[in-house]
Design an enzyme around this catalytic site. Sequence first.
Site, short mmCIF file in Angstrom:
data_model
loop_
_atom_site.label_atom_id
_atom_site.label_comp_id
_atom_site.label_asym_id
_atom_site.label_seq_id
_atom_site.Cartn_x
_atom_site.Cartn_y
_atom_site.Cartn_z
N LYS A 336 3.65 -7.96 -6.39
CA LYS A 336 4.26 -8.08 -5.06
C LYS A 336 3.70 -9.28 -4.30
CE LYS A 336 6.69 -6.68 -1.49
NZ LYS A 336 8.17 -6.79 -1.49
N GLU A 337 2.42 -9.54 -4.46
CA GLU A 337 1.77 -10.61 -3.71
C GLU A 337 2.04 -12.00 -4.30
OE1 GLU A 337 0.08 -10.84 -0.92
OE2 GLU A 337 0.28 -8.73 -0.41
N SER A 338 1.89 -12.14 -5.63
CA SER A 338 1.90 -13.49 -6.21
C SER A 338 2.79 -13.66 -7.43
CB SER A 338 0.47 -13.89 -6.59
OG SER A 338 0.02 -13.08 -7.68
N TYR A 466 6.98 -2.70 2.41
CA TYR A 466 6.02 -3.28 1.47
C TYR A 466 5.35 -2.18 0.64
CZ TYR A 466 1.62 -5.74 0.17
OH TYR A 466 0.53 -6.27 -0.50
#
Length: 483
Positions: A336-338, A466
């Site tokens: 999800k982040e990168s 999120y």
Amino acid sequence: MFDICKEQSRLGGSQRMKKTVISLLLLLVFSIFGFQCSFLERTENVEEDFWENPAQLDLDEIKKRGFIRAIVDNSSTSYYIYRGRRMGYEFELLKNLASTLGVRLHLIIKSDIGEAFQLLNKGKADIIAMNFAVSEERKKFANFTVPLGSMGTVLVQQKRSDALTKPIELEDKTVFIQKDAIFKSQLCSLQRNLGISFSIIEEKGDSDYFINRVVKDEIEYTVVDKVVALVNSTYYPDLDINMEISPKEDVAWAIRKNSPLLEEEINKWIKSKDKTGYIRTLYAKYFQNSKNSYFRTNSPFSSLAGNSISPFDDIIKKGADNLGWDWRLLASLIYKESRFDTTATSYAGATGLLQLMPVTLERFGVENPNDPLESLMGGVNYLKYLDKFWRERVPENNERIKFILASYNVGHGHVLDAWKLTRKYSKNPQIWNDVSHFLKLKTNPDYYLDPVVKSGYAKGHLAVNYVEDILILYDSYRVLIEP
């Protein structure tokens, strides 16, 4: 697998008992050696009629709860994980549909068609997205959308000098097929029309499973949709898929009979997407681009070919052990982040696998954010800090993880504000569902200006989404990737 004959109900007591014994013996024989269609034509289903009283659930209720549940199978054409990303023809169609309906998408992964129909009618699912050939038998279990396309079926075998070339050559052979699929009735029609006899064995598993068994020489023959056979033949060149079992016929998705509003909305969506060419474009992506399909489905980072999510699985497992998490949950957060890109940098300046801001990098001792292990362990240490912050306030582990994820996204100060508002309004501050309600309200001045709130305005709804995104992805990783 098999049922008692229709004539049984007309027999007397002793005759009925005798008939039952004979039927049970036949059940044992055919369970071991397969069945022939002449036997099946004299039988009927005596299982519980689960389709008679389906759950009362239509589009209004689906929109109210905020998500739609769809059943797919884990296959090269339906749904799978590739380099951490969720992919598949059905998946992308469903994702677009959910967006059109204004809800989120929750997937249920099943290959057992009979179980899928039961889940649908019990209200545990809203759509079965398996591209069904519509038959009168299946209309008993559900309604069907307008066609999404058409598919034929073929025999799959290995390329050999004695490979079958005509259906009549199936005489005395054994064909393995997916349980409850349309292939059974197609093969039975073939037997009747040609006057031949061969055995059919139904087993649980999707089409890829049976094709793999042919490849491994565990079985000689199976029958699958032609497009699935074509995709598999691109990376299994020794497969022979030339014999047609049934010509093309329309395929559709299943929905509950008592969901007319959902059915109407899905049909409207299908017609719209067909008109714009979206469905054809997606079909080409998964079924006609054989090179891309080969790499996606044979990669060690595909849930179909390997058991890896990313090139960084080993260090993710190390970090997860340090944190006390399932490594697949940590992998979901990293994706999800990168997207597992060690060089990724956000518009706000966050870097590394876990997208840490410069102040956080410095606080947790990360000197080189592009170093995968150093960056990851910095993020893990930050997650441990958040875990410690929430431990007394939210003792239950599974609930606390949601607070940690939200804090990672929006900052623990904003989540703490929502936690305080939850207490103030006499809800349960240890339950994420209650706290997330107030976090979403932090765009409203009636709440972010409340005296208990210290961090002010926040787009809390983004943090709530999120958390849900990560948990949905984790659910897929948990089902498709072994621990």
